[in-house]
Scaffold this motif. Structure first.
Motif, mmCIF file in Angstrom:
data_model
loop_
_atom_site.group_PDB
_atom_site.id
_atom_site.type_symbol
_atom_site.label_atom_id
_atom_site.label_comp_id
_atom_site.label_asym_id
_atom_site.label_seq_id
_atom_site.Cartn_x
_atom_site.Cartn_y
_atom_site.Cartn_z
ATOM 1 N N ASP A 39 -1.206 -9.150 5.059
ATOM 2 C CA ASP A 39 -0.671 -10.020 4.012
ATOM 3 C C ASP A 39 -1.047 -9.485 2.628
ATOM 4 N N LEU A 40 -0.103 -9.571 1.695
ATOM 5 C CA LEU A 40 -0.311 -9.146 0.316
ATOM 6 C C LEU A 40 0.366 -10.157 -0.588
ATOM 7 N N THR A 41 -0.353 -10.595 -1.616
ATOM 8 C CA THR A 41 0.219 -11.483 -2.621
ATOM 9 C C THR A 41 -0.002 -10.879 -3.995
ATOM 10 N N ILE A 42 1.070 -10.761 -4.752
ATOM 11 C CA ILE A 42 1.035 -10.238 -6.113
ATOM 12 C C ILE A 42 1.542 -11.346 -7.030
ATOM 13 N N THR A 43 0.702 -11.731 -8.008
ATOM 14 C CA THR A 43 1.019 -12.830 -8.914
ATOM 15 C C THR A 43 1.002 -12.333 -10.351
ATOM 16 N N PRO A 44 2.167 -12.194 -10.998
ATOM 17 C CA PRO A 44 2.202 -11.715 -12.390
ATOM 18 C C PRO A 44 1.372 -12.604 -13.315
ATOM 19 N N TYR A 49 7.376 -6.844 -19.977
ATOM 20 C CA TYR A 49 8.586 -7.352 -19.336
ATOM 21 C C TYR A 49 8.200 -7.876 -17.964
ATOM 22 N N VAL A 50 8.258 -9.176 -17.779
ATOM 23 C CA VAL A 50 7.952 -9.799 -16.485
ATOM 24 C C VAL A 50 9.270 -10.361 -15.938
ATOM 25 N N PRO A 51 9.804 -9.778 -14.865
ATOM 26 C CA PRO A 51 11.070 -10.255 -14.316
ATOM 27 C C PRO A 51 10.973 -11.691 -13.805
ATOM 28 N N ASP A 52 12.083 -12.408 -13.887
ATOM 29 C CA ASP A 52 12.128 -13.787 -13.394
ATOM 30 C C ASP A 52 12.214 -13.866 -11.882
ATOM 31 N N ASP A 53 12.586 -12.757 -11.235
ATOM 32 C CA ASP A 53 12.869 -12.813 -9.796
ATOM 33 C C ASP A 53 11.783 -12.203 -8.913
ATOM 34 N N VAL A 54 10.533 -12.168 -9.394
ATOM 35 C CA VAL A 54 9.432 -11.641 -8.580
ATOM 36 C C VAL A 54 9.172 -12.594 -7.411
ATOM 37 N N GLU A 55 9.178 -12.037 -6.208
ATOM 38 C CA GLU A 55 8.795 -12.758 -4.993
ATOM 39 C C GLU A 55 7.594 -12.011 -4.434
ATOM 40 N N GLY A 56 6.400 -12.409 -4.858
ATOM 41 C CA GLY A 56 5.212 -11.610 -4.642
ATOM 42 C C GLY A 56 4.423 -11.836 -3.372
ATOM 43 N N PHE A 60 2.091 -5.614 3.742
ATOM 44 C CA PHE A 60 2.014 -4.190 3.430
ATOM 45 C C PHE A 60 1.574 -3.426 4.661
ATOM 46 N N LYS A 61 1.934 -2.156 4.681
ATOM 47 C CA LYS A 61 1.416 -1.245 5.702
ATOM 48 C C LYS A 61 1.486 0.167 5.140
ATOM 49 N N ILE A 62 0.694 1.041 5.715
ATOM 50 C CA ILE A 62 0.672 2.449 5.332
ATOM 51 C C ILE A 62 1.357 3.228 6.443
ATOM 52 N N GLU A 63 2.357 4.020 6.082
ATOM 53 C CA GLU A 63 3.051 4.909 7.020
ATOM 54 C C GLU A 63 2.933 6.325 6.465
ATOM 55 N N GLY A 64 2.014 7.101 7.052
ATOM 56 C CA GLY A 64 1.772 8.449 6.531
ATOM 57 C C GLY A 64 1.215 8.363 5.129
ATOM 58 N N ASN A 65 1.927 8.941 4.155
ATOM 59 C CA ASN A 65 1.474 8.857 2.764
ATOM 60 C C ASN A 65 2.335 7.870 1.960
ATOM 61 N N GLN A 66 2.917 6.894 2.652
ATOM 62 C CA GLN A 66 3.740 5.885 1.995
ATOM 63 C C GLN A 66 3.132 4.496 2.138
ATOM 64 N N LEU A 67 3.250 3.724 1.058
ATOM 65 C CA LEU A 67 2.906 2.309 1.072
ATOM 66 C C LEU A 67 4.217 1.549 1.233
ATOM 67 N N VAL A 68 4.311 0.743 2.264
ATOM 68 C CA VAL A 68 5.530 -0.015 2.544
ATOM 69 C C VAL A 68 5.235 -1.498 2.309
ATOM 70 N N LEU A 69 5.998 -2.113 1.398
ATOM 71 C CA LEU A 69 5.901 -3.541 1.125
ATOM 72 C C LEU A 69 7.125 -4.207 1.726
ATOM 73 N N GLU A 70 6.910 -5.229 2.541
ATOM 74 C CA GLU A 70 8.018 -5.904 3.222
ATOM 75 C C GLU A 70 8.025 -7.383 2.885
ATOM 76 N N ASP A 71 9.227 -7.962 2.909
ATOM 77 C CA ASP A 71 9.427 -9.390 2.658
ATOM 78 C C ASP A 71 8.911 -9.813 1.289
ATOM 79 N N MET A 72 8.964 -8.903 0.326
ATOM 80 C CA MET A 72 8.575 -9.226 -1.041
ATOM 81 C C MET A 72 9.435 -8.413 -1.995
#
Length: 92
Positions: A39-44, A49-56, A60-72
């Motif tokens: 679980d990851l929560t990001i709260t502006p 510039y803070v977008p109105d449509d942030v769904e934080g 998260f998961k790490i795949e190799g050298n990538q950070l993958v954020l899902e459902d956000m």
């Protein structure tokens, strides 16, 4: 238009930038995470510039050298032409 920089700080702050320039950040946020569940929560908390449509709340998961954020969504860029999605993939 993809986010170009995503900086997680040990202090619990994350910075989001679409077009990096010197020390400019679009917005900064507090974040919390759970290594067991992914679980990851990001709260502006402020920014240039803070977008109105942030769904934080998502996961998260790490795949190799990538950070993958899902459902956000970290927000749409200024003058963005595409509809919001629900995930991001960052490569180091």
């Amino acid at each position: 238009m993809a986010i170009q920089e995503l900086w997680f700080r040990a202090s619990g702050e994350v910075q989001v930038t679409w077009f990096p320039f010197e020390i400019y950040f679009d917005y900064w946020s507090d974040y919390t995470y759970d290594l067991q569940t992914g679980d990851l929560t990001i709260t502006p908390t402020g920014g240039n510039y803070v977008p109105d449509d942030v769904e934080g709340a998502g996961t998260f998961k790490i795949e190799g050298n990538q950070l993958v954020l899902e459902d956000m969504w970290l927000g749409s860029p200024q003058n963005g032409m595409t509809p919001a999605n629900c995930g991001h993939r960052f490569e180091r």
